[in-house]
Design a protein around this motif. Structure first.
Motif, short mmCIF file in Angstrom:
data_model
loop_
_atom_site.label_atom_id
_atom_site.label_comp_id
_atom_site.label_asym_id
_atom_site.label_seq_id
_atom_site.Cartn_x
_atom_site.Cartn_y
_atom_site.Cartn_z
N TYR A 1 0.82 -1.21 0.00
CA TYR A 1 0.00 0.00 0.00
C TYR A 1 0.86 1.27 0.00
N ARG B 1 -7.32 6.71 3.25
CA ARG B 1 -7.32 6.80 1.79
C ARG B 1 -6.43 7.96 1.31
N CYS C 1 -2.74 6.89 1.71
CA CYS C 1 -2.32 5.94 0.66
C CYS C 1 -2.14 6.64 -0.68
N GLU D 1 -7.59 9.04 -5.23
CA GLU D 1 -7.74 8.31 -3.97
C GLU D 1 -8.54 7.03 -4.17
N ASN D 2 -9.61 7.11 -4.96
CA ASN D 2 -10.44 5.94 -5.20
C ASN D 2 -9.68 4.87 -5.97
N LEU E 1 -8.54 -1.15 5.55
CA LEU E 1 -8.49 0.17 6.16
C LEU E 1 -7.96 0.10 7.59
N TRP F 1 -7.06 3.20 -3.74
CA TRP F 1 -7.70 2.32 -2.76
C TRP F 1 -8.24 1.06 -3.41
N ASN G 1 -11.58 6.59 7.72
CA ASN G 1 -11.64 6.10 6.34
C ASN G 1 -11.01 7.13 5.40
N SER H 1 -12.65 -4.34 2.33
CA SER H 1 -12.17 -2.97 2.31
C SER H 1 -11.99 -2.45 3.73
#
Length: 338
Positions: A40, A324, A327, A194-195, A270, A198, A320, A266
């Motif tokens: 990650y 994100r 990362c 970010e999405n 996290l 992740w 959360n 997920s």
């Protein structure tokens, strides 16, 4: 007749529930027994893909604000919104769901089986035409899967879609808190990056086993969500699934189970990363990001949001966001080869 789209709806539901960040479930046990966490740090993602998705989001906004004008002097073309009547047969026998009147279709949108929309292109208003189409092998109605149908289509009207100009004024008209196109693109790019980061982390993480309690809770949340949607249509869950998702209950609920597991996966990622990197929610984080969440959810202020959601759930949602963001900040954007 139309293509099924409930997979995407379920994924949105799963993402929404995951965004609540465990909803009070702390996962306070050794997660290494359940997942082998993917790398990650320094996740590689394609810069061009992010830019493409930003443009797709902007195009979607333009589509939502488009206006239409009636067309009477030319045939239907890709991009037009046409109104049609149609009736379909397989081996000269009509089938359920194969007939409709006054149906609006956006040509080229891909909402119907292959060949249907293309067959309308070139038709004039008032024209009737027979269009052969093949149902895909994996079509949800197994009695029609792989078969060739013939549709008799009558074109009632044609509308042309006018898109607004993409500029600062358009962004201001959205009333989303942004006043320039550049600032809104920056926001979109950050969110999409970010999405994507992740999604890659979660997809590359291996599940050893799923925690049954959390999967059951996630599943129940999703079922409750769809029951609430059904109630808005004055329908039972079974009726909603059949009439609005185009599926039978057992098939639909099997998808719910799959997405519940994905949501839990997920959540485990996290929590594992938060522990490994000592990412926690400070009081400053809580006040700043909590106020942002309150505004996004239509609450007057953080205090009102806290009364509605509870502090623990808000802290989990903020965690959360923080994980994100962390990362994504470590990720490496790559250029296309060549």
């Amino acid at each position: 007749m139309k293509k099924l789209r409930f997979g995407a709806a379920l994924l949105v539901c799963a993402i929404m529930l995951t965004a609540l960040a465990s909803c009070g479930k702390p996962y306070n046990y050794d997660l290494s027994e359940y997942i082998t966490l993917a790398n990650y740090k320094g996740v590689e993602i394609a810069a061009a893909e992010i830019d493409s998705q930003v443009q797709s989001q902007l195009d979607s906004l333009l589509e939502q604000k488009a206006t239409t004008e009636d067309i009477t002097d030319r045939p239907a073309a890709l991009g037009d919104i046409v109104n049609i009547d149609y009736s379909g047969t397989v081996d000269s026998v009509a089938f359920e769901g194969g007939t409709a009147a006054g149906q609006d279709v956006t040509l080229g949108a891909g909402g119907y089986i292959d060949g249907f929309e293309d067959g309308i292109v070139g038709m004039m208003i008032g024209e009737e035409k027979k269009v052969p189409c093949a149902f895909p092998e994996d079509y949800h109605n197994t009695e029609l899967a792989g078969k060739v149908a013939e549709f008799t289509i009558t074109l009632n009207s044609i509308k042309y879609k006018n898109l607004p100009e993409l500029n600062d004024a358009f962004i201001v008209s959205l009333e989303n808190g942004y006043d320039t196109l550049d600032s809104y693109k920056t926001y979109l790019r950050k969110a999409i990056k970010e999405n994507n980061v992740w999604t890659k982390i979660v997809s590359e993480t291996a599940v050893i086993k799923y925690p049954e309690k959390e999967v059951k809770a996630s599943y129940n949340q999703m079922v409750t969500y769809y029951k609430s949607l059904a109630a808005q249509y004055n329908a039972t869950l079974d009726e909603y699934i059949m009439n609005y998702q185009g599926s039978d209950t057992n098939t639909f609920l099997s998808y719910v189970t799959s997405y519940a597991k994905e949501a839990v996966k997920s959540e485990m990622c996290l929590n594992a990363i938060a522990r490994a990197e000592n990412i926690t929610v400070s009081d400053s984080d809580y006040q700043t990001k909590g106020a942002e969440l309150a505004k996004q959810n239509g609450m007057e202020d953080l205090k009102a949001y806290e009364k509605s959601m509870g502090r623990e759930n808000i802290e989990n949602s903020i965690l959360n966001i923080l994980v994100r963001e962390w990362c994504a900040a470590q990720a490496v954007e790559t250029a296309a080869e060549g």
